[in-house]
Write an enzyme that holds these catalytic residues in place. Structure first.
Site: not given
Ligand code: A3P
Length: 321
Positions: A66, A69, A132
């Protein structure tokens, strides 16, 4: 390399598990405190620690879940493959970024006794992989080879809120609901959440990035939001795929930024309906993608104490999140 191996049951692993502190996350998932980390995929971790062989050209994206990634996977994939296809033909328009950059422990070694080594065999070089695992727990061949690691981190409170809302959507969430957020925030502050403690994970990679700048690049979600172009150039240089002046003038970097924007990726069919992981739908990887959304969920008094402790720990090593 053989495409499938069978690893026999290991009583040592069972004994190890029995000796480790254990918690159950979200009433469903056992987490073991292994190598200073609350590990939610212990069998897979041990299997890849024992068997994965890194190649010097491998590039890893490492993170706590989160922290961005998925976004970084989309960006890195686009940087490396920009000469192979036009933006309008990008595999990102057909596939979820986690399908294109596979997670080492939770996909390739998801079945620890029968790891899916075909994925590694099929991967073009450089192989792009995600993990991770904390730095300490990485397979030794990753640490010892010349492969590269890009670590992404994010403000702890945004990470918590993003995780909390994500885990609520797990298929196997048995009985955890929104009203329980405060209790789970306390667990997060105690470090008892998947791949926590947060600060240990972050500092493990941060210290390594200071020691070995050629090997570990430290990226912040907030910097990607503020200056995506600058960060993309830094990423390109680091992985050996720098953008030329001509590419920059032609708008290649801007096109990649647009392609990988949350709005664009949310709209891709595979991200609306597909599944890469068995336990959650792809759509939950894309929520708001904003900085500071935690203020809509956590009160200043909730974050004050933990924020101070965190700032002190990070600033001792010259890091500000
Ligand atoms: P939020 O829940 O704050 O919106 P991970 O990829 O590590 O699981 O992290 C997920 C987080 O990155 C989520 O944050 C998601 O919305 C955000 N995210 C995913 N794709 C994204 C993108 N292309 N640009 C910006 N944020 C992104």
């Amino acid at each position: 390399m053989r495409s499938s191996i069978t690893i026999p049951p290991n009583t040592e692993e069972e004994e190890l598990k029995a000796s480790l502190p254990k918690e159950v996350w979200f009433n469903s998932y056992p987490m073991y405190f292994y190598q200073d980390c609350w590990n939610i995929i212990l069998d897979s971790t041990i299997s890849c620690q024992n068997h994965f062989l890194a190649h010097p050209s491998d590039i890893f994206i490492a993170s706590i879940p989160k922290t961005g990634t998925t976004w970084l996977k989309a960006l890195l994939f686009s940087i490396i493959n920009r000469k192979n296809h036009q933006i309008s033909q990008s595999p990102l328009l057909k596939h979820n970024p986690h399908e294109l950059i596979t997670q080492l422990e939770s996909i390739i070694y998801a079945n620890p006794k029968h790891p899916d080594l075909k994925i590694l065999e099929k991967s073009p070089r450089p192989r792009l992989l995600g993990t991770h695992l904390p730095f300490r727990s990485l397979p030794i061949s990753i640490k010892n080879s010349n492969c590269k690691i890009i670590y992404i981190c994010r403000n702890p409170f945004d990470t918590f809120i993003s995780s909390w809302l994500f885990y609520l959507n797990y298929d196997e969430n048995h009985g955890v609901n929104e009203a329980m957020m405060e209790g789970y925030f306390d667990k997060f502050c105690e470090g008892k959440f998947p791949f926590g403690p947060f600060e240990e994970h972050v500092l493990g990679y941060w210290k390594e990035s200071l020691k070995n700048k050629e090997k570990v690049l430290f990226v912040k979600f907030e910097d990607l939001k503020k200056d995506c172009k600058g960060e993309l150039k830094r990423l390109g240089e680091f992985v050996g795929y720098p953008f030329s002046m001509e590419e920059e003038k032609e708008g290649v970097i801007d096109d990649i930024i647009k392609l990988c924007s949350i709005e664009r990726l949310k709209d891709v069919e595979a991200n609306k309906n597909g599944r890469v992981y068995s336990f959650i739908e792809n759509k939950w990887f894309f929520r708001k993608g904003e900085v500071g959304d935690w203020v809509n969920y956590l009160s200043p008094s909730m974050v004050e104490k933990f924020g101070k402790i965190m700032d002190e720990k990070f600033s001792a090593y010259g890091l500000k999140l």
